[in-house]
Design an enzyme around this catalytic site. Structure first.
Site, mmCIF file in Angstrom:
data_model
loop_
_atom_site.group_PDB
_atom_site.id
_atom_site.type_symbol
_atom_site.label_atom_id
_atom_site.label_comp_id
_atom_site.label_asym_id
_atom_site.label_seq_id
_atom_site.Cartn_x
_atom_site.Cartn_y
_atom_site.Cartn_z
ATOM 1 C CD GLU A 45 -2.600 1.176 2.675
ATOM 2 O OE1 GLU A 45 -3.567 1.942 2.773
ATOM 3 O OE2 GLU A 45 -2.263 0.372 3.569
ATOM 4 C CE LYS A 117 -7.191 1.391 3.181
ATOM 5 N NZ LYS A 117 -6.004 1.749 3.998
ATOM 6 C CB CYS A 153 -4.525 -1.832 3.938
ATOM 7 S SG CYS A 153 -3.708 -2.157 5.535
#
Length: 562
Positions: A45, A117, A153
């Site tokens: 990430e 994300k 994540c």
């Protein structure tokens, strides 16, 4: 059936804000895994920026430069395999936060795709809602006969069947599976804490089994400020079994044949595996994290050498061992600063420690400075008995001397206080709290002893007397920590429940703790808040550290808590 494809997970150590340096790290790793047969490479990430970039993200010039570097990286890798790079993507819409936490698919010299994300953590050390707009509904991407579902994540930390209480109202992994993904890939920058790896593996296994999909998980490694990233990237087959795992606490890469993850012939048959690459003991896990965090903090801040005070006590001993192992003993200077109250045994233990570790020492007796302070303050203090004021002066003299050595010789000063002391304020602001990094400030005192015994498991690096003598600040004759505090085994039980589990005084008393002791400890914690706001950064090793995730007010009442 999907096509065969070999995917490389790039577990690298990035420097926050070092865009060109991080791009070079990625380029070099991509070319290495491509030469080894990989056909697609995945970073962690925000790899291009390093995680966490925090308020660097508020500077438009950095974002512009990041996109330039990303385009240049794509050009340099034009003839290589595709690579998915964690980075930032500007939000083109006129509303919402200006950026996405995203990943870019680089292929043929261009940015072919972006993945955003969806779930933005805003708790503990995370504050992503401050900078990022949540991503749109995720969709898999076709590559070589596979439908790859990319998540970033936090997107995988919200499964309704694994967590009793979910933070978010929807699940990107569930959406990816519904949309036909046959391989889940997660780019992470998941910070270390004690016991977290076991939870990670259980959660990933649960997701793989639930959706009958293999998972590739790539994590950042290295220390960035207070956060330590442990790596341990891994691959799980569709039955939730870990079939490969990268090294813990060091850069590494994995190359996986995805077909082997999806076509395992029998769920009862043991899959091919390199074996566990995670420390088998919690003390080893903790020690490796602290060594990595110390090494990276020192080097990434531009220092080569460190200095610390050696008192002959357990905290400075453990800190010295960590520093020597992280940097090499020749780069660690131990300073002995005895006072009239220092016992001969403490000096002996400090010198023995230094000899065992091979670190150079310097002795600076502080009695002459103490006497000059007492003489200067004799008139304003006339008629008043000595008290904690004179004790704190000793600590501040030592802090001043250590900072002078730090300034003169360009050595980073390591502070040596533990979490128990920082919690209750058993430390001197502008004294033993002075420094640039608090190595063990998130390690409770009982764990400091556990760590010391583990360090000595094969040979006596820390003198035995340091582990067996009663802990003392030695600021007055016959002083022991137990004069001011409950026994550390009791204190740490109260602190762990109050700080990490958020239990109130009444709840602690209901569990059988003495009411007066609970009241005393919680008052100390409350009154020490101003000290913690001025403490140096400390390496985070628990889920609740006194660092970037601790946001307590100083001027307050705590009705119902104490």
């Amino acid at each position: 059936m999907g096509g065969r494809v070999k995917v490389a997970l790039l577990q690298l150590n990035y420097i926050v804000g070092d865009l060109s340096g991080n791009a070079e790290r990625i380029r070099s790793a991509v070319e290495a895994v491509a030469a080894a047969g990989a056909e697609l490479a995945i970073t962690s990430e925000l790899a291009l920026l390093g995680y966490p970039p925090r308020d660097l993200l508020l500077y438009p010039a950095l974002i512009e430069r990041a996109n330039q570097v990303l385009q240049h990286l794509a050009s340099r890798l034009q003839a290589s395999i595709p690579v998915v790079v964690g980075s930032v993507q500007p939000n083109p819409l006129p509303e919402g936060r200006p950026l996405y936490n995203a990943a870019a698919w680089l292929e043929g010299g261009q940015i072919r795709h972006w993945f955003q994300k969806s779930l933005l953590p805003t708790y503990d050390v995370f504050d992503e809602d401050r900078y990022f707009e949540p991503g749109s509904q995720p969709q898999p991407i076709e590559y070589r006969g596979r439908r790859l579902g990319f998540t970033i994540c936090e997107d995988i930390w919200n499964d309704r069947d694994f967590w009793q209480h979910r933070r978010y109202h929807w699940d990107p992994v569930e959406e990816m599976a519904r949309c036909g993904a046959d391989l889940l890939i997660n780019l992470s920058a998941s910070p270390f804490s004690l016991g977290k790896q076991k939870l990670r593996v259980e959660m990933l296994g649960s997701l793989a089994r639930k959706h009958a999909l293999p998972i590739l998980y790539v994590n950042q490694v290295g220390g960035n400020d207070d956060l330590i990233f442990d790596g341990a990237s891994c691959a799980l087959d569709r039955w939730g079994r870990v079939v490969a795992q990268a090294a813990a606490f060091q850069p590494d890469h994995l190359i996986l044949d995805v077909d082997e993850l999806t076509q395992s012939p029998n769920p009862d048959q043991s899959p091919p595996t390199a074996g566990s690459r995670w420390p088998t003991e919690p003390e080893a896990e903790l020690y490796e994290a602290l060594v990595l965090g110390t090494r990276d903090y020192v080097s990434k801040c531009g220092f080569r050498e460190v200095v610390l005070g050696l008192s002959g006590g357990i905290d400075s001993a453990v800190t010295a061992v960590i520093a020597a192992d992280a940097l090499g003993p020749e780069r660690v200077l131990g300073v002995l600063m005895p006072s009239p109250y220092s016992s001969p045994g403490s000096l002996t233990d400090a010198y023995q420690l230094a000899q065992n570790l091979g670190i150079p020492t310097l002795k600076l007796p502080i009695q002459p400075i103490m006497e000059s302070y007492h003489q200067l303050l004799a008139e304003p203090f006339a008629g008043l008995p000595p008290d904690i004021t004179e004790e704190n002066l000793q600590s501040r003299i030592r802090g001043t001397l250590l900072m002078a050595l730090s300034n003169k010789f360009g050595r980073l000063l390591l502070t040596t206080g533990n979490k128990s002391e920082l919690a209750v304020g058993y430390c001197t602001i502008y004294g033993d709290m002075s420094g640039g990094l608090a190595v063990i400030s998130d390690v409770p005192k009982t764990w400091v002893y556990r760590l010391a015994r583990w360090i000595n498991r094969q040979q006596e690096r820390i003198p035995l007397a340091t582990l067996t003598k009663p802990p003392s600040a030695e600021l007055r004759p016959g002083q022991q920590d137990s004069d001011s505090l409950p026994p550390y085994d009791l204190l740490d039980k109260i602190l762990q429940r109050h700080i990490e589990q958020h239990q109130s005084g009444p709840e602690l008393v209901a569990q059988g703790f003495d009411p007066d002791t609970v009241q005393h400890v919680l008052r100390l914690v409350q009154n020490a808040e101003f000290k913690r706001h001025q403490a140096p950064p400390g390496l985070r090793i628990t889920d609740r550290a006194f660092g970037t995730g601790w946001r307590m007010p100083i001027a307050k009442r705590q009705e119902g808590i104490i």
